[in-house]
Design a protein around this motif. Sequence first.
Motif, short mmCIF file in Angstrom:
data_model
loop_
_atom_site.label_atom_id
_atom_site.label_comp_id
_atom_site.label_asym_id
_atom_site.label_seq_id
_atom_site.Cartn_x
_atom_site.Cartn_y
_atom_site.Cartn_z
N THR A 64 36.63 42.13 32.73
CA THR A 64 37.16 43.27 33.49
C THR A 64 36.93 43.09 34.98
N GLU A 65 35.73 42.65 35.32
CA GLU A 65 35.39 42.40 36.72
C GLU A 65 36.26 41.29 37.32
N LEU A 66 36.48 40.23 36.56
CA LEU A 66 37.30 39.11 37.04
C LEU A 66 38.75 39.52 37.25
N VAL A 67 39.29 40.32 36.34
CA VAL A 67 40.67 40.81 36.49
C VAL A 67 40.81 41.56 37.81
N ALA A 68 39.88 42.47 38.08
CA ALA A 68 39.93 43.26 39.31
C ALA A 68 39.82 42.38 40.55
N GLU A 69 38.89 41.44 40.53
CA GLU A 69 38.69 40.56 41.69
C GLU A 69 39.90 39.66 41.94
N LEU A 70 40.48 39.12 40.88
CA LEU A 70 41.63 38.24 41.04
C LEU A 70 42.84 39.01 41.58
N ASN A 71 43.10 40.18 41.01
CA ASN A 71 44.22 40.98 41.50
C ASN A 71 44.01 41.39 42.96
N GLU A 72 42.79 41.74 43.31
CA GLU A 72 42.48 42.11 44.69
C GLU A 72 42.68 40.92 45.63
N LYS A 73 42.31 39.74 45.18
CA LYS A 73 42.44 38.53 46.00
C LYS A 73 43.89 38.25 46.37
N VAL A 74 44.81 38.49 45.43
CA VAL A 74 46.23 38.22 45.71
C VAL A 74 46.97 39.46 46.24
N GLY A 75 46.31 40.61 46.20
CA GLY A 75 46.90 41.81 46.77
C GLY A 75 47.96 42.48 45.91
N SER A 76 47.92 42.24 44.62
CA SER A 76 48.90 42.83 43.71
C SER A 76 48.36 42.77 42.28
N GLN A 77 48.80 43.68 41.42
CA GLN A 77 48.36 43.64 40.03
C GLN A 77 49.24 42.66 39.27
N VAL A 78 48.77 41.44 39.19
CA VAL A 78 49.50 40.35 38.54
C VAL A 78 49.11 40.26 37.07
N ILE A 79 47.81 40.46 36.77
CA ILE A 79 47.33 40.36 35.40
C ILE A 79 46.63 41.65 34.99
N THR A 80 46.60 41.88 33.67
CA THR A 80 45.89 43.03 33.13
C THR A 80 44.72 42.61 32.24
N ASP A 81 44.66 41.31 31.90
CA ASP A 81 43.61 40.83 31.01
C ASP A 81 43.39 39.33 31.24
N ILE A 82 42.24 38.85 30.78
CA ILE A 82 41.91 37.42 30.79
C ILE A 82 41.46 37.05 29.39
N ARG A 83 41.99 35.95 28.91
CA ARG A 83 41.54 35.39 27.62
C ARG A 83 40.89 34.05 27.91
N ILE A 84 39.62 33.96 27.54
CA ILE A 84 38.86 32.75 27.75
C ILE A 84 38.78 32.02 26.41
N TYR A 85 39.16 30.77 26.36
CA TYR A 85 39.08 30.01 25.11
C TYR A 85 38.53 28.64 25.36
#
Length: 99
Positions: free
Chosen positions: A78-99
């Motif tokens: 959740t924290e990474l999603v927020a930081e990544l979207n903030e970094k690019v200045g737009s809501q690009v992703i809503t989730d991250i799947r780590i595998y």
Amino acid sequence: MINMFRKHPRDISDVLWAFLRANGLETPLMQHRLIDAWDVVAGPVVQKYTEEKSIRNQTLWVKIGSPALRSELQMRRTELVAELNEKVGSQVITDIRIY
């Protein structure tokens, strides 16, 4: 004689974003910027173990080579999603799947 000066000048960044949006290029550009931001946001240790990154259906898929690191990143999704979207200045992703 043609008047080459417009009465309502526009900022070049506004013109560029309008062009990208009109031609369907805004989303792929933002996705590319977000994937590039992963290494900065996640940090150098995570970058070292990151093997693959892609975006599908507003989800960032990241392949991590270390099981321990993979587990830690799962807890920070959740924290990474927020930081990544903030970094690019737009809501690009809503989730991250780590595998």
